[in-house]
Design a protein around this motif. Structure first.
Motif, PDB file in Angstrom:
ATOM      1  N   ILE A 133     -67.426  -0.105 -11.777  1.00  0.00           N
ATOM      2  CA  ILE A 133     -68.292  -0.344 -10.622  1.00  0.00           C
ATOM      3  C   ILE A 133     -67.434  -0.562  -9.371  1.00  0.00           C
ATOM      4  O   ILE A 133     -66.221  -0.738  -9.467  1.00  0.00           O
ATOM      5  N   VAL A 134     -68.108  -0.548  -8.216  1.00  0.00           N
ATOM      6  CA  VAL A 134     -67.419  -0.705  -6.927  1.00  0.00           C
ATOM      7  C   VAL A 134     -68.007  -1.917  -6.201  1.00  0.00           C
ATOM      8  O   VAL A 134     -69.215  -2.146  -6.238  1.00  0.00           O
ATOM      9  N   ASP A 135     -67.131  -2.661  -5.536  1.00  0.00           N
ATOM     10  CA  ASP A 135     -67.557  -3.777  -4.681  1.00  0.00           C
ATOM     11  C   ASP A 135     -67.287  -3.373  -3.224  1.00  0.00           C
ATOM     12  O   ASP A 135     -66.156  -3.530  -2.743  1.00  0.00           O
ATOM     13  N   PRO A 136     -68.293  -2.824  -2.539  1.00  0.00           N
ATOM     14  CA  PRO A 136     -68.053  -2.381  -1.165  1.00  0.00           C
ATOM     15  C   PRO A 136     -67.918  -3.554  -0.203  1.00  0.00           C
ATOM     16  O   PRO A 136     -67.329  -3.411   0.875  1.00  0.00           O
ATOM     17  N   SER A 137     -68.437  -4.723  -0.563  1.00  0.00           N
ATOM     18  CA  SER A 137     -68.437  -5.868   0.350  1.00  0.00           C
ATOM     19  C   SER A 137     -67.033  -6.409   0.577  1.00  0.00           C
ATOM     20  O   SER A 137     -66.593  -6.576   1.718  1.00  0.00           O
ATOM     21  N   HIS A 138     -66.325  -6.697  -0.521  1.00  0.00           N
ATOM     22  CA  HIS A 138     -64.977  -7.249  -0.368  1.00  0.00           C
ATOM     23  C   HIS A 138     -63.986  -6.198   0.107  1.00  0.00           C
ATOM     24  O   HIS A 138     -62.966  -6.527   0.691  1.00  0.00           O
ATOM     25  N   ALA A 139     -64.288  -4.917  -0.145  1.00  0.00           N
ATOM     26  CA  ALA A 139     -63.426  -3.859   0.387  1.00  0.00           C
ATOM     27  C   ALA A 139     -63.571  -3.796   1.904  1.00  0.00           C
ATOM     28  O   ALA A 139     -62.587  -3.802   2.637  1.00  0.00           O
ATOM     29  N   ALA A 140     -64.827  -3.787   2.377  1.00  0.00           N
ATOM     30  CA  ALA A 140     -65.074  -3.572   3.807  1.00  0.00           C
ATOM     31  C   ALA A 140     -64.691  -4.797   4.634  1.00  0.00           C
ATOM     32  O   ALA A 140     -63.988  -4.690   5.635  1.00  0.00           O
ATOM     33  N   ALA A 159     -69.440   6.203  -9.931  1.00  0.00           N
ATOM     34  CA  ALA A 159     -69.403   4.801 -10.379  1.00  0.00           C
ATOM     35  C   ALA A 159     -70.669   4.481 -11.184  1.00  0.00           C
ATOM     36  O   ALA A 159     -71.709   5.126 -11.021  1.00  0.00           O
ATOM     37  N   ASP A 160     -70.557   3.473 -12.028  1.00  0.00           N
ATOM     38  CA  ASP A 160     -71.705   3.059 -12.848  1.00  0.00           C
ATOM     39  C   ASP A 160     -72.557   2.009 -12.142  1.00  0.00           C
ATOM     40  O   ASP A 160     -73.588   1.606 -12.673  1.00  0.00           O
ATOM     41  N   GLY A 161     -72.115   1.568 -10.976  1.00  0.00           N
ATOM     42  CA  GLY A 161     -72.899   0.580 -10.239  1.00  0.00           C
ATOM     43  C   GLY A 161     -72.097   0.009  -9.091  1.00  0.00           C
ATOM     44  O   GLY A 161     -70.962   0.427  -8.821  1.00  0.00           O
ATOM     45  N   ILE A 162     -72.708  -0.950  -8.410  1.00  0.00           N
ATOM     46  CA  ILE A 162     -72.037  -1.640  -7.304  1.00  0.00           C
ATOM     47  C   ILE A 162     -72.367  -3.131  -7.393  1.00  0.00           C
ATOM     48  O   ILE A 162     -73.369  -3.525  -8.002  1.00  0.00           O
ATOM     49  N   ILE A 163     -71.535  -3.925  -6.749  1.00  0.00           N
ATOM     50  CA  ILE A 163     -71.815  -5.360  -6.603  1.00  0.00           C
ATOM     51  C   ILE A 163     -71.711  -5.678  -5.113  1.00  0.00           C
ATOM     52  O   ILE A 163     -70.696  -5.393  -4.483  1.00  0.00           O
TER      53      ILE A 163
END
Ligand code: PEP
Ligand code: MN
Length: 297
Positions: free
Chosen positions: A214-221, A239-243
């Motif tokens: 999965i991908v965490d776009p919040s902590h990346a951005a 990806a299988d999902g996001i958080i």
């Protein structure tokens, strides 16, 4: 499969794909309550960075559930970069998470930072989150081997994919192969974003490992305006999902407010993801090779 990757990752035999088999490899599908991670559904996990109060969490849980999230996130034990920041509510936070699960039916993912807290957190959580700062805390990883819950393992902010899979192997060797890998951005020379989202990590991990990614776009951005577009990127790379971090009033959040979406922004993001998720579903079911690398799937 790229022969370089084969040599690089195959020693982590419990979490790496077997490169001698080119077709029909079994993927790990993680069952949590009534849903599957790594199966046909793109699973959205959402909620505040930290559990701050019952009202804050329950409101958020209702809003994200209505918008289509399946798992509620929220830290009760917070790894903060500054010792002066809010450190989390501890067990009180876990009890609030439990109430939110009862109210909404959402499964709970929450962070564990120390092996001493594994037992108590496992009583309340459906998924145990290992944060970027703990990816190489081997005492913690080993304790998670016997926790009886799936583990969401975040990539260390300075870790290579090989090191991420090495940590996954430690958990698996300790007895728990229910592991979800998470790309949450890494530290590079770029400073315009909080971290650099390594989007290529997703297809590489999917090619070399059978675990869900999965991908965490919040902590990346680090900034909320970039979260929806990075979430979209996660869907198209397989990806299988996001958080994702969501807060009732992000500007008043006790942690990570700058990158948190409010309820309207989260709903809009979910609506906008709709066509991409349809496309991804078709690709997964009809043309899985589109999401594979070098025919490795
Ligand atoms: C979090 O999920 O709130 C968190 C602290 O994440 P990370 O470990 O990726 O920084
Ligand atoms: Mn956070």
């Amino acid at each position: 499969m790229n022969p370089k990757w084969n040599g690089q990752f195959s020693c982590f035999h419990l979490v790496a794909k077997d490169a001698t088999k080119t077709n029909g490899q079994i993927r790990t599908v993680i069952r949590v309550r009534d849903l599957e991670i790594g199966g046909s559904e793109f699973v959205v996990m959402a909620g505040p960075c930290a559990v701050e109060s019952e009202t804050q969490l329950l409101q958020t849980a209702e809003a994200v559930a209505q918008a289509g999230a399946r798992i509620l996130r929220g830290g009760a034990y917070k790894p903060r970069s500054s010792p002066y920041s809010f450190q989390g509510l501890g067990v009180e936070g876990l009890k609030i998470l439990q109430k939110a699960r009862e109210a909404t039916g959402l499964a709970i993912v929450t962070e564990v930072m120390s092996e001493e807290d594994v037992a108590v957190i496992a009583e309340y959580a459906d998924i145990m989150q290992v944060g970027t700062r703990s990816m190489e805390n081997y005492a913690l990883l080993e304790a998670l081997g016997g926790c009886g819950r799936p583990v969401l393992l975040k990539r260390g902010m300075t870790a290579t994919l090989e090191e991420l899979l090495r940590s996954a192997q430690v958990i698996a060797m300790a007895g728990n192969s229910q592991i979800i890998l998470c790309e949450r951005g890494i530290r590079t020379f770029e400073t315009a974003t909080r971290n650099t989202l390594d989007i290529a990590a997703v297809p590489v991990l999917k090619a070399v490992s059978h675990l869900p990614v999965i991908v965490d776009p919040s902590h990346a951005a680090g900034v909320r305006s970039l979260v929806p577009v990075l979430a979209r990127a996660a869907t198209v790379v397989g990806a299988d999902g996001i958080i994702v971090e969501v807060h009732p009033s992000p500007d008043e959040a006790l942690s990570d407010g700058d990158q948190s979406l409010d309820f309207d922004q989260f709903r809009t993001m979910m609506d906008d993801l709709g066509p991409y998720l349809e496309l991804q579903k078709d690709q997964r079911q009809l043309r899985p090779q589109l999401l594979a690398v070098g025919g490795a799937d």
